[in-house]
Write a protein that holds these residues in place. Structure first.
Motif, PDB file in Angstrom:
ATOM      1  N   PRO A   1       0.826  -1.208   0.000  1.00 50.59           N
ATOM      2  CA  PRO A   1       0.000   0.000   0.000  1.00 50.59           C
ATOM      3  C   PRO A   1       0.860   1.257   0.000  1.00 50.59           C
ATOM      4  N   LEU A   2       0.286   2.348  -0.455  1.00 48.70           N
ATOM      5  CA  LEU A   2       0.972   3.628  -0.408  1.00 48.70           C
ATOM      6  C   LEU A   2       1.320   4.008   1.027  1.00 48.70           C
ATOM      7  N   MET A   3       0.464   3.613   1.980  1.00 49.93           N
ATOM      8  CA  MET A   3       0.658   3.979   3.374  1.00 49.93           C
ATOM      9  C   MET A   3       1.486   2.947   4.143  1.00 49.93           C
ATOM     10  N   TYR A   4       2.174   2.048   3.433  1.00 48.80           N
ATOM     11  CA  TYR A   4       3.123   1.142   4.073  1.00 48.80           C
ATOM     12  C   TYR A   4       4.281   1.969   4.640  1.00 48.80           C
ATOM     13  N   PRO A   5       4.871   1.564   5.788  1.00 51.90           N
ATOM     14  CA  PRO A   5       5.919   2.389   6.392  1.00 51.90           C
ATOM     15  C   PRO A   5       7.182   2.516   5.551  1.00 51.90           C
ATOM     16  N   TYR A   6       7.426   1.556   4.665  1.00 53.51           N
ATOM     17  CA  TYR A   6       8.587   1.639   3.784  1.00 53.51           C
ATOM     18  C   TYR A   6       8.121   2.059   2.389  1.00 53.51           C
ATOM     19  N   ALA A   7       9.002   2.740   1.686  1.00 56.87           N
ATOM     20  CA  ALA A   7       8.659   3.219   0.342  1.00 56.87           C
ATOM     21  C   ALA A   7       8.842   2.099  -0.666  1.00 56.87           C
ATOM     22  N   CYS A   8       7.955   1.129  -0.601  1.00 62.82           N
ATOM     23  CA  CYS A   8       8.047  -0.027  -1.493  1.00 62.82           C
ATOM     24  C   CYS A   8       7.209   0.147  -2.753  1.00 62.82           C
ATOM     25  N   ARG A   9       6.094   0.819  -2.621  1.00 68.39           N
ATOM     26  CA  ARG A   9       5.204   0.954  -3.771  1.00 68.39           C
ATOM     27  C   ARG A   9       5.805   1.930  -4.780  1.00 68.39           C
ATOM     28  N   ASN A  10       5.918   1.504  -6.031  1.00 71.46           N
ATOM     29  CA  ASN A  10       6.357   2.432  -7.075  1.00 71.46           C
ATOM     30  C   ASN A  10       5.343   2.519  -8.193  1.00 71.46           C
ATOM     31  N   VAL A  11       4.099   2.116  -7.876  1.00 70.63           N
ATOM     32  CA  VAL A  11       2.997   2.188  -8.829  1.00 70.63           C
ATOM     33  C   VAL A  11       2.214   3.470  -8.545  1.00 70.63           C
ATOM     34  N   PRO A  12       2.001   4.337  -9.540  1.00 68.40           N
ATOM     35  CA  PRO A  12       1.365   5.637  -9.290  1.00 68.40           C
ATOM     36  C   PRO A  12      -0.150   5.532  -9.133  1.00 68.40           C
ATOM     37  N   SER A  13      -0.570   4.785  -8.117  1.00 61.68           N
ATOM     38  CA  SER A  13      -1.987   4.611  -7.828  1.00 61.68           C
ATOM     39  C   SER A  13      -2.121   4.204  -6.366  1.00 61.68           C
TER      40      SER A  13
END
Length: 416
Positions: free
Chosen positions: A212-224
């Motif tokens: 998720p975008l709100m995951y504590p680590y910046a894992c998501r790189n999908v612009p949604s």
């Protein structure tokens, strides 16, 4: 990523620190009894973007990144949140010489009565250093904040600061800003169903869209937004027909002897793979409550522990402010991976969630439980109406809520 910024709500006398709790959960609880998620009364929030550049980016390019970021939230059709970036409250370049005209300088001045929600482009990092300490701008990409009055459940106004000193791509900055805006209007971090021992990001999960975008680590790189993000914002700011289009799984997570488990990660998975999560006892009422509003579908119910690196500014839920919080003590810390099973103990219970209907569940940490379907939807987070008082001066008492800052090592968000 280095730097630690606290996610705890700070009292008036404390210096500025970042704070940071149904999917991703409410960021902060307050209200008359301290158990109500804090939100904006009016979900139509106007941000006032300053006129200066963001590092090498001219103002127009930087402002477009903010507009792109808020569009991710605005496009959630099941929520009423609507963030406008065309406010005219700032007509100058906010820099190291005038930032305190727009941003709080506790403990005496919170700038919460000027009707402006500034977005500050800190081109050289000097504002971040002034607020958070010399050298903070070397690894803090930005932070956002909203202010509320103690005893109420309403934010009054807020601000965001973006660092132009650190080199990020446009795509990275869009997601950074979108994550911070989620905190700005009241969302906490979310673990969803991701391995609770993950310590890098990625590659335990190779599909970055699973984060998720709100995951504590910046894992998501999908612009949604992830489905969990969409449900989180919809629970805080539900559309008028939300109940008519969504169902509910609500219940308590308990030890077999009936003791509430506080601070565990509760998640459901739909047969199509969509995942939504919530922290047990997320309203801090010592009941083990969890509450998930869901699109119609067939779901299984699960629990695990909060990752023990998700504390301070990376915390998930109301019991992870530090490494000694209840999320990291037994029983929450030793949940393991639990699935609600049928009477045979060999097959997961599949819940058929239908619109405008609730399934009430008692979920025990040994995988057993009871449930009743077809009940009316209940909302344990009903917010009392509140209108901020008028007049000049600083409203008192109040608490400054400084949303978790983005601490970047180019791979993770600690404190975002």
């Amino acid at each position: 990523m280095s730097s630690h910024l606290f996610k705890t709500v700070t009292a008036v006398s404390a210096c500025i620190v970042s704070t940071g709790i149904m999917a991703a959960g409410p960021l902060v609880l307050d209200g008359p009894t301290g158990n109500t998620p804090v939100t904006y009364t009016d979900p139509n929030i106007v941000l006032d973007i300053e006129t200066g550049p963001l590092g090498i980016r001219p103002n127009a390019a930087a402002a477009q990144l903010v507009t792109d970021a808020v569009a991710l939230w605005n496009n959630t059709t099941t929520a009423t949140i609507s963030i406008n970036t065309t406010g005219t409250g700032v007509t100058e370049d906010i820099n190291s010489t005038n930032w305190d005209d727009y941003l709080p300088t506790p403990p005496t001045d919170y700038n919460d009565q000027d009707g402006i929600n500034p977005v500050v482009f800190d081109s050289d990092g000097e504002i971040i250093d002034a607020i958070l300490g010399l050298g903070a701008s070397d690894n803090i990409v930005g932070f956002a904040s909203s202010i509320f009055l103690v005893g109420t459940s309403r934010f009054t106004e807020g601000f965001a600061v973006v660092n132009g000193k650190i080199g990020l791509t446009d795509d990275e900055l869009r997601l950074v800003i979108a994550h911070e805006i989620g905190h700005y209007f009241g969302l906490d971090h979310s673990q969803t169903n991701i391995d609770n021992t993950e310590s890098s990001c990625p590659p335990i999960w190779t599909d970055t869209a699973a984060y998720p975008l709100m995951y504590p680590y910046a894992c998501r790189n999908v612009p949604s937004l992830h489905p969990d993000d969409e449900m989180s914002v919809s629970m805080l700011y539900p559309a008028a027909d939300f109940n008519q289009t969504h169902g509910q799984i609500i219940g308590t997570f308990l030890l077999p002897d009936g003791t509430p488990v506080r601070g565990a990660n509760i998640w459901v998975e739909e047969e199509n793979g969509d995942v939504y999560s919530m922290v047990s006892d997320y309203l801090k009422e010592n009941t083990g409550l969890f509450n998930l509003r869901l699109p119609p579908g067939k779901y299984t119910l699960h629990a695990n522990s909060i990752n023990n690196v998700f504390f301070d500014s990376s915390s998930v839920g109301p019991y992870a402010d530090d490494q000694y919080g209840l999320s990291f003590q037994d029983p929450a810390a030793s949940i393991g991976d639990v699935t609600l099973m049928d009477n045979t103990g060999t097959t997961a219970v599949v819940f058929n969630v239908t619109a405008d209907s609730s399934i009430d569940i008692t979920f025990y940490s040994d995988g057993t439980g009871t449930y009743t379907s077809g009940k009316a939807i209940t909302d344990p987070t009903v917010v009392n109406s509140f209108t901020p008082s008028g007049g000049g001066g600083i409203l008192n008492p109040f608490v400054a809520l400084l949303i978790p800052a983005l601490v970047l090592s180019r791979r993770r968000l600690l404190g975002c």
